[in-house]
Design a protein around this motif. Structure first.
Motif, PDB file in Angstrom:
ATOM      1  N   LYS A   9       0.860  -1.302   0.004  1.00 58.23           N
ATOM      2  CA  LYS A   9      -0.016   0.029  -0.116  1.00 58.23           C
ATOM      3  C   LYS A   9       1.004   1.019  -0.011  1.00 58.23           C
ATOM      4  O   LYS A   9       1.535   1.484   0.819  1.00 58.23           O
ATOM      5  CB  LYS A   9      -0.865  -0.130   1.273  1.00 58.23           C
ATOM      6  N   GLN A  24       0.991   7.107  -9.862  1.00 58.58           N
ATOM      7  CA  GLN A  24       0.006   6.120  -9.297  1.00 58.58           C
ATOM      8  C   GLN A  24      -0.193   5.114 -10.436  1.00 58.58           C
ATOM      9  O   GLN A  24      -0.356   3.983 -10.337  1.00 58.58           O
ATOM     10  CB  GLN A  24      -1.259   6.979  -9.050  1.00 58.58           C
ATOM     11  N   MET A  28       0.682   1.216  -9.753  1.00 62.14           N
ATOM     12  CA  MET A  28      -0.062   0.411  -9.806  1.00 62.14           C
ATOM     13  C   MET A  28       0.052  -0.946 -11.157  1.00 62.14           C
ATOM     14  O   MET A  28      -0.318  -2.109 -10.714  1.00 62.14           O
ATOM     15  CB  MET A  28      -1.726   0.949 -10.150  1.00 62.14           C
ATOM     16  N   LYS A  29       0.664  -0.496 -12.035  1.00 63.80           N
ATOM     17  CA  LYS A  29       1.033  -1.454 -12.987  1.00 63.80           C
ATOM     18  C   LYS A  29       2.009  -2.426 -12.450  1.00 63.80           C
ATOM     19  O   LYS A  29       2.072  -3.409 -12.844  1.00 63.80           O
ATOM     20  CB  LYS A  29       1.834  -0.814 -14.253  1.00 63.80           C
ATOM     21  N   GLU A  33      -0.874  -1.006  -4.385  1.00 68.12           N
ATOM     22  CA  GLU A  33      -2.285  -0.640  -4.132  1.00 68.12           C
ATOM     23  C   GLU A  33      -1.652   1.185  -3.771  1.00 68.12           C
ATOM     24  O   GLU A  33      -1.162   1.393  -2.799  1.00 68.12           O
ATOM     25  CB  GLU A  33      -3.070  -0.965  -3.002  1.00 68.12           C
ATOM     26  N   VAL A  34      -2.135   2.087  -4.546  1.00 70.16           N
ATOM     27  CA  VAL A  34      -1.773   3.211  -4.662  1.00 70.16           C
ATOM     28  C   VAL A  34      -3.024   4.372  -4.552  1.00 70.16           C
ATOM     29  O   VAL A  34      -4.018   4.326  -5.060  1.00 70.16           O
ATOM     30  CB  VAL A  34      -1.002   3.831  -5.913  1.00 70.16           C
ATOM     31  N   GLN A  35      -2.794   5.281  -3.476  1.00 70.94           N
ATOM     32  CA  GLN A  35      -3.840   6.249  -3.240  1.00 70.94           C
ATOM     33  C   GLN A  35      -3.097   7.593  -3.089  1.00 70.94           C
ATOM     34  O   GLN A  35      -1.966   7.646  -2.784  1.00 70.94           O
ATOM     35  CB  GLN A  35      -4.580   6.085  -1.806  1.00 70.94           C
TER      36      GLN A  35
END
Length: 127
Positions: A9, A24, A28-29, A33-35
């Motif tokens: 995360k 992001q 993510m690729k 899990e990126v916020q």
């Protein structure tokens, strides 16, 4: 209050929406899990609620630059000692680098940074 953090995360705290989106998407690729959030306040809320293991933070944000951002790094480390903080700044100064690292950041990256540089650090932390 140290919940287990997850190095899968990632939280990005940066007011530059383009930087956030690019990081992001690319992270993510790679399966992370990126916020992304644009303020210290939002960042704090996410840190408390979702226990990210990697936090990338610009220490010069509209709602808190310099000392306020450095204080958030200290708070992150007190809540989640196992979290890794990557701080960044456009000001390219050793003073900011030293203060960030003294506050508990694991890494400091000068802006503008390359996605490759961030990927290298994130993968080093996650492995």
């Amino acid at each position: 209050m140290d919940e287990m953090v997850s190095n899968n995360k990632i939280l990005i705290i940066d007011s530059d929406k383009d930087t956030c989106r690019l990081l992001q998407f690319s992270l993510m690729k790679d399966g992370f899990e990126v916020q992304c959030v644009q303020s210290l306040r939002e960042g704090y809320d996410v840190i408390v609620s979702s226990s990210p293991g990697i936090i990338i933070i610009d220490i010069n944000l509209a709602d808190g630059a310099g000392l306020e951002a450095l204080r958030l790094i200290e708070i992150i480390k007190s809540i989640h000692p196992g979290a890794h903080v990557i701080s960044s700044s456009v000001c390219n100064g050793n003073n900011e680098r030293g203060k960030s690292l003294d506050s508990g950041a694991s890494y400091f990256v000068d802006k503008p940074f390359s996605g490759k540089e961030i990927h290298s650090i994130v993968h080093r932390i996650a492995s």
